[in-house]
Scaffold this active site. Sequence first.
Site, mmCIF file in Angstrom:
data_model
loop_
_atom_site.group_PDB
_atom_site.id
_atom_site.type_symbol
_atom_site.label_atom_id
_atom_site.label_comp_id
_atom_site.label_asym_id
_atom_site.label_seq_id
_atom_site.Cartn_x
_atom_site.Cartn_y
_atom_site.Cartn_z
ATOM 1 N N ASP A 193 -35.434 48.619 9.864
ATOM 2 C CA ASP A 193 -36.106 47.455 9.498
ATOM 3 C C ASP A 193 -35.645 46.270 10.312
ATOM 4 O O ASP A 193 -34.526 46.357 10.862
ATOM 5 C CB ASP A 193 -35.779 47.218 7.913
ATOM 6 C CG ASP A 193 -36.425 48.224 6.882
ATOM 7 O OD1 ASP A 193 -37.200 49.083 7.345
ATOM 8 O OD2 ASP A 193 -36.036 47.895 5.788
ATOM 9 N N HIS B 293 -30.993 49.363 10.133
ATOM 10 C CA HIS B 293 -31.641 48.267 10.566
ATOM 11 C C HIS B 293 -31.228 47.887 11.787
ATOM 12 O O HIS B 293 -30.319 48.286 12.369
ATOM 13 C CB HIS B 293 -31.061 47.106 9.617
ATOM 14 C CG HIS B 293 -31.530 46.891 8.120
ATOM 15 N ND1 HIS B 293 -30.862 48.221 7.504
ATOM 16 C CD2 HIS B 293 -32.325 46.309 7.624
ATOM 17 C CE1 HIS B 293 -31.462 47.728 6.321
ATOM 18 N NE2 HIS B 293 -32.239 46.880 6.281
HETATM 19 ZN ZN LIG Z 1 -35.420 43.640 5.973
#
Ligand SMILES: [Zn+2]
Length: 209
Positions: free
Chosen positions: A31, A178
Site C-alpha cells: 500500500d 507498505h
Molecule cells: Zn495506506
Amino acid sequence: MVKVPKFIKKIFYNQVWDIPNAENKIYLTFDDGPTPLITEWVLDILEKENIKATFFCIGNNIEKYPEIFKKTIKAGHSIGNHTFNHLKGWKTASKRYVENIDLCSTIIQQSAIDRHQSLLFRPPYGKIKPNQTRLLRLKGFKIIMWDVLSKDYDQAISPEKCLENTKRTASGSILVFHDSLKAQKNLEYTLPKAIKLLKEKGFVFDTIN
Ligand SMILES: [Zn+2]
C-alpha cells in the site's frame, strides 16, 4: 491485532479478508506507493524471487511518479485503488469519499500503459463506512482487506517483530506491506526473509484480480 478474527470477517462479509483456494496460494499486497527507491526496491525483490503481487496505489503518488507506476504494471503486478490522497473513510462524507476514489481511478487509467482499469479498492487505515462499501460495490469495486498485517509502518516495533507478524500466514492469506518511507526500515528487513520462509512452507504467490 495481527490476524483478523473470524467473527470480524463474518460481520464485514462485503469485504474480502482472504481468498480461500486449494493451491496453497497467498497474496502479497503493498500500500501507499509509488514511492521513489522503495517501490523500485520492492519490484527488484519480487522480480528476483519471481513473484507477482498487488499494489494499492495513492492517486497523488501516481501523478508524482508515473514512471514507477508504469514499471509496476509492466512487471505484471496487479494494481488497486487506495484513494487520491489517503483519505480516511470514517471521517469523510460518502459522496466526497467516492469522488476521491473516482479521481484515483481516472489517474490510474490515464497513467497506465494500457488504460488499465482497476476495480480493486483498499480503504486507507482499513476504515470505511458501510454506506461507502455499498456505493463502491455498486460501481463494481471489490473491497480488499487483509488477514495478515505486518505492521511495517509502525516505527515503534522492531524489524524482528514485523517479521514475526507475517508468520501466521495460512493458505489464502492476504498480507499487507507498505512501499512507503515510514515502513522502509521494517520492510527492508522483513520482506526478503518473509518471502524465503513462506516459500519454504510451500506457499505459492499470486495477484489479486
Ligand atoms: Zn495506506
